[in-house]
Design a protein around this motif. Structure first.
Motif, mmCIF file in Angstrom:
data_model
loop_
_atom_site.group_PDB
_atom_site.id
_atom_site.type_symbol
_atom_site.label_atom_id
_atom_site.label_comp_id
_atom_site.label_asym_id
_atom_site.label_seq_id
_atom_site.Cartn_x
_atom_site.Cartn_y
_atom_site.Cartn_z
ATOM 1 N N HIS A 72 -17.373 -1.620 2.273
ATOM 2 C CA HIS A 72 -16.037 -1.544 2.875
ATOM 3 C C HIS A 72 -14.999 -1.026 1.878
ATOM 4 N N PHE A 73 -15.062 -1.483 0.630
ATOM 5 C CA PHE A 73 -14.025 -1.133 -0.348
ATOM 6 C C PHE A 73 -14.507 -0.113 -1.377
ATOM 7 N N HIS A 114 0.844 -1.206 0.000
ATOM 8 C CA HIS A 114 0.000 0.000 0.000
ATOM 9 C C HIS A 114 0.875 1.250 0.000
ATOM 10 N N CYS A 130 -12.576 2.326 -5.232
ATOM 11 C CA CYS A 130 -13.222 2.054 -6.524
ATOM 12 C C CYS A 130 -13.889 3.305 -7.074
ATOM 13 N N TYR A 149 -9.990 -5.417 -8.217
ATOM 14 C CA TYR A 149 -9.708 -4.908 -6.866
ATOM 15 C C TYR A 149 -10.753 -5.427 -5.886
ATOM 16 N N LEU A 150 -12.015 -5.354 -6.299
ATOM 17 C CA LEU A 150 -13.082 -5.833 -5.422
ATOM 18 C C LEU A 150 -12.975 -7.336 -5.205
ATOM 19 N N ASN A 195 -9.977 -8.204 -2.858
ATOM 20 C CA ASN A 195 -10.248 -7.782 -1.486
ATOM 21 C C ASN A 195 -11.358 -8.612 -0.837
ATOM 22 N N THR A 197 -10.535 -10.464 2.625
ATOM 23 C CA THR A 197 -10.978 -9.683 3.788
ATOM 24 C C THR A 197 -11.375 -10.582 4.952
ATOM 25 N N THR A 254 -19.144 -5.918 2.097
ATOM 26 C CA THR A 254 -17.832 -5.868 1.445
ATOM 27 C C THR A 254 -17.788 -4.774 0.381
#
Lengths: 580, 361
Positions: free
Chosen positions: A453-454, A181, A458, A506-507, A510, A514, A450
């Protein structure tokens, strides 16, 4: 000349209108599709209210209630701060977060500098290796550390009598987890440099050290602050690493879990949750301010920086970054080894028995397919919601205030640690009388949680992509009487496809990895692989937990690989119109 | 070409637009006739684009009404108005071929495929891009992209063509070429056209009428010749072409004094004691000026700037005031003009304009 015959046909009227008062305001009439857009924006607003605002509000309320639901103000907080066993966690969390942040930023800066500012060999490979930790759930480094430094660990001697279960383990695990990150942010910050500044400094005979201090460092100071804030928040709120390797060293994230799952003390859980929220919100705010400044640094006329070969420096940085990459791979590799050794450290014969999850009980591979299903749903539904939402906030007409507040709401999830969001979801969806209570105990709540959360990263990706699309496409299609949804589908989506694919991968990754948000809200029939790994480790089966972690890594890696193949193929196919 | 001076095709009636406390347009009233080519000209921030976007319905005005072909379109969304538009950025769809871009609006009307294809070919031929149907926008030059954008805007045969600085992104040579083609095309199609530009030369060359704007109000409306010869305000005089400004005192109805010189000047309504006298550099006379002739004065050449077909001389008059004058290369040679030289010039009375004393410079 015919022009001369054209007398000015217009008389300019005076400034005051005959009535003397304010002329009537024109109220723009909305077309049918304007109404559709507004309906969609209202729907999106309602979605945010249900999945974000109300749960967080419930959490806030819960922290000010007693067990019977009576309002007791700040009494819970008073009780919390009166208990030294609990407040010790604050000190612990801040300690590991600060030390972890300093180490992570130091290493990531060296690595990012090597990638962007030197001509060292293997840059592509080293960049790829550094991003590997993103594919793993955060408990995986914890598990690997048990094998490396635990009671039976290979390198136990290096700790000189200290215990890996505790701050040392947490810090090492968090550095692994947070490294990519920090690296992404620092690489971006170091990539935007103006070659001419370096040429000017060179021509003024500044020493390399002086150039570094006066040009390089100031140029990426916003990136450093931003990376520091992000890493601090990540470590401060992470659950996976301290859960596995924390031992008796309590941090806030594990406290929440213990209060809620262990002691059913929801009110105290809410108090700790809010404490977790504080630094996250502060660092989030600082980060937003700083990132806005970073953008303005590079003018459109700047000449992009091109590193020149400097053999000694290039070789030095190759050694430094290879060592860092090797350490990252060592941690991941140890988890893999742990998953294929028969009985560490006594029987080192390779085996696949730890991957036979059916031995563990009734779940078997079920959680894996649950994870896959959830990740796929999050990727597909999430991408659709995020991209459509970003399009509505960016490109629709009217409803300015609502659109601006939606944009603001979309930023909030980044400041909400997963564990806090998960807790908020229990309080909100499990409350008696909530008409949406039926999604509790189902896969749906995991998916909704979820996505929320992300959401922010995005959303920002989508907004950035949409901002690069010509702002007048909508105006042109309106003048051609083409409905907006058609332009959205035929032009906007194809043009933004790379960003859309980025968002969905990305989703997916993750959602696969997660732990923190979903640990509170999974149910027996929606158990996920990452959670199963935590429970398996809790039950003492470290090897199978490692195996589960590796299955997640492998799945994420395969998907990521497919994604880059797809992107590369698409680039070739659309080269005709994308290349200039 | 003659323009129908009957009913206006587009009527803009007391239109104002404010963004918060900033007033971008103040009480603008204007009529545009069918088939006319009108340019909105002004410096950046003068409100010309705001007015165009109000006409298109993209940013609807705060108050005031707009009528197109007798229909009140004041509050209508863009999709319910009748116009084609070309932007400075072209706004071509990058993932669609040239043909698909031009056909974009036609396809939604559910016309037969062959008809659409025929129309696309016809439009592309019209803008000089026949045979380029299958290329993508990024494979075309800037000028070609602008032609595609124009063909797309014309595809639906709109009653009104709106051009928002369509030539600004192109380099000078392409711009001049496209400018004359645009005018040609407009004359052929007789489509009412409004073009926004900040380039006065472009406006003078292309427009039937020019609307000069500043600070959200219309300064002057007129033919290019009219605007150039008889600027209605000091702003227009300065913005369109080059202009010298001299502070003068009035001594009689048609006489003004500048230092020790006295000129005959036009009477344009203004009878203030002090005024600003305007004269264009190219109107300053140098040949055949006799000492004692009306409106003549002595000047010293300070320096000269060679500009190709002519020379721009910086003159000093009346012990300090600077005056620009354009001299032909011929005149320079014949009179062997050199810096430092003292010459006699004349300011022809019929080329002078008088504005308010506090106006400008």
């Amino acid at each position: 000349m015919s022009d001369a015959t054209l007398a000015p046909a217009v008389a300019l009227t005076g400034k005051v209108d005959p009535a003397g008062g304010q002329p009537p305001r024109i109220r723009p009439r909305a077309s049918g599709e304007d109404w559709v857009m507004r309906g969609a924006i209202a729907l999106l607003a309602a979605y945010f209210v249900v999945t974000l605002v109300l749960p967080l509000y419930t959490l806030l309320i819960k922290s000010a209630e007693d067990k019977d639901g009576n309002f007791i103000g700040l009494a819970n907080f008073a009780r919390y701060f009166a208990d030294p066993a609990l407040t010790q966690s604050i000190v612990n969390t801040v300690t590991v977060s600060l030390i972890g942040t300093v180490i992570t930023i130091f290493l990531a800066f060296l690595y990012a500098y090597a990638l962007t500012r030197t001509c060292m060999a293997l840059r592509g490979l080293l960049r790829a290796v550094a991003l590997v930790p993103l594919l793993a759930p955060s408990l995986l480094p914890g598990l690997a550390l048990i094998y490396l430094f635990g009671n039976q660990g290979i390198f136990k001697g290096l700790l000189m009598g200290h215990d890996i279960y505790g701050p040392i383990g947490i810090i090492i695990g968090e550095v692994f987890f947070a490294f990519p990150h920090a690296l992404i942010i620092l690489v971006t910050a170091l990539s935007v440099a103006d070659q001419r500044l370096y040429e000017a400094a060179d021509s003024l005979r500044a020493s390399p050290f002086r150039i570094f201090m006066t040009v390089t460092l100031p140029g990426c100071r916003y990136g450093l602050i931003s990376a520091g804030m992000v890493v601090f928040t990540l470590i401060f709120t992470d659950f996976g690493v301290p859960k596995v390797i924390g031992g008796s060293y309590n941090v806030l994230a594990t406290d929440v879990y213990r209060q809620v799952i262990g002691q059913f003390n929801f009110q105290m859980g809410a108090v700790v949750g809010l404490l977790l929220l504080f630094p996250a919100v502060i660092s989030f705010t600082v980060d937003r301010i700083v990132q806005r400044k970073q953008v303005a640094l590079l003018s459109a006329r700047a000449v992009p920086f091109q590193p020149q070969p400097r053999p000694v420096i290039d070789r030095t940085f190759l050694i430094i970054s290879s060592v860092i990459a090797a350490l990252l791979l060592l941690i991941l590799g140890m988890a893999f080894v742990g998953s294929i050794i028969t009985f560490w450290p006594y029987n080192l014969a390779p085996t696949l028995k730890w991957y036979d999850f059916t031995r563990l009980g009734t779940d078997g591979w079920g959680p894996y397919f649950n994870s896959l299903r959830m990740a796929a749903m999050v990727a597909i539904i999430g991408t659709a919601i995020v991209f459509t939402g970003a399009y509505l906030t960016e490109k629709s007409r009217g409803a300015k205030g609502l659109r601006a507040s939606l944009h603001l709401l979309a930023m909030v999830p980044l400041a909400v640690p997963g564990i806090v969001l998960g807790l908020a979801y229990i309080f909100f969806f499990n409350a008696s009388g909530n008409p949406l209570g039926f999604i509790y105990n189902t896969m749906v709540i995991l998916v909704v949680n979820t996505i929320c959360h992300f959401y922010t990263v995005c959303h920002l990706t989508a907004v950035t992509a949409l901002k690069q699309v010509d702002a007048e496409f909508e105006a042109v299609s309106a003048s051609l009487k083409v409905p907006l949804y058609r332009t959205f589908w035929r032009v906007t989506v194809p043009v933004c496809l790379p960003a859309i694919l980025d968002i969905s991968i990305y989703l997916f990754v993750n959602a696969m990895t997660t732990v923190s948000a979903v640990i509170f809200i999974y149910s027996a029939n929606s158990k996920l692989m990452s959670i199963n790994a935590i429970n398996t480790e809790d039950a003492g089966n470290t090897a199978s937990a490692c195996a589960m972690g590796m299955v997640i890594v492998a799945t994420s890696a395969v998907l990521k690989g497919l994604h880059s193949l797809l992107v590369r193929r698409m680039q070739r196919r659309t080269q005709a119109w994308r290349r200039r | 070409m003659s323009i129908n001076q009957g009913d206006a095709y587009l009527r803009i009636d007391h239109v104002s637009k404010s963004f918060g406390t900033f007033e971008a347009l103040t009480n603008v009233t204007l009529e545009i006739y069918a088939g006319e080519f009108v340019c909105f000209l002004g410096p950046s921030g003068c409100g010309k684009t705001t007015l165009l976007r109000a006409i298109a319905g993209l940013d609807i005005q705060t108050s005031g009404r707009i009528f197109q072909g007798g229909r009140d379109i004041s509050a209508l969304p863009p999709s319910q108005r009748d116009f084609g538009i070309v932007f400075q950025s072209y706004a071509l769809f990058p993932n669609l071929s040239v043909a698909d871009n031009v056909a974009y609006g036609l396809v939604s009307t559910r016309r037969p495929k062959a008809e659409v294809e025929g129309r696309v070919r016809e439009l592309l031929t019209l803008v000089g891009l026949g045979g380029q149907e299958q290329k993508f926008p990024s494979q075309l030059s800037g000028g070609q992209q602008q032609r595609v954008a124009l063909a797309r805007a014309l595809a639906m045969s709109p009653g009104l063509l709106l051009l928002d600085e369509p030539l600004s992104a192109l380099d000078a040579r392409v711009r001049q070429h496209l400018r004359s083609e645009l005018k040609e095309l407009q004359r052929k199609l007789k489509v009412t056209t409004i073009m926004v530009t900040h380039d006065q030369e472009e406006a003078l060359a292309i427009a039937d009428r020019i609307v000069v704007m500043n600070h959200g109000v219309i300064e002057q409306v007129g033919t290019p010749l009219d605007i150039y010869r008889h600027p209605g305000s000091a702003f227009v005089a300065d913005f369109v072409g080059h202009m010298n400004f001299l502070p003068v005192e009035r001594v009689a109805a048609d006489r003004v004094r500048f230092g020790s010189f006295e000129f005959t000047a036009p009477v344009n309504g203004n009878q203030d004691a002090t005024a600003t006298l305007c004269v264009r550099p190219e109107d300053i006379q140098i040949r055949n000026v006799i000492p004692g002739q009306d409106n003549s004065l002595k000047a010293t050449i300070d320096h000269m700037e060679f500009l190709g077909s002519f020379c721009r001389a910086e003159l000093v008059v009346n012990g300090g005031r600077h005056l620009k004058a354009d001299f032909s290369i011929n005149a320079m040679r014949d009179l062997s003009l050199e810096p430092g030289q003292e010459i006699l010039i004349a300011l022809p009375a019929d080329r002078l304009r008088l504005f308010r004393g506090d106006a400008h410079v």
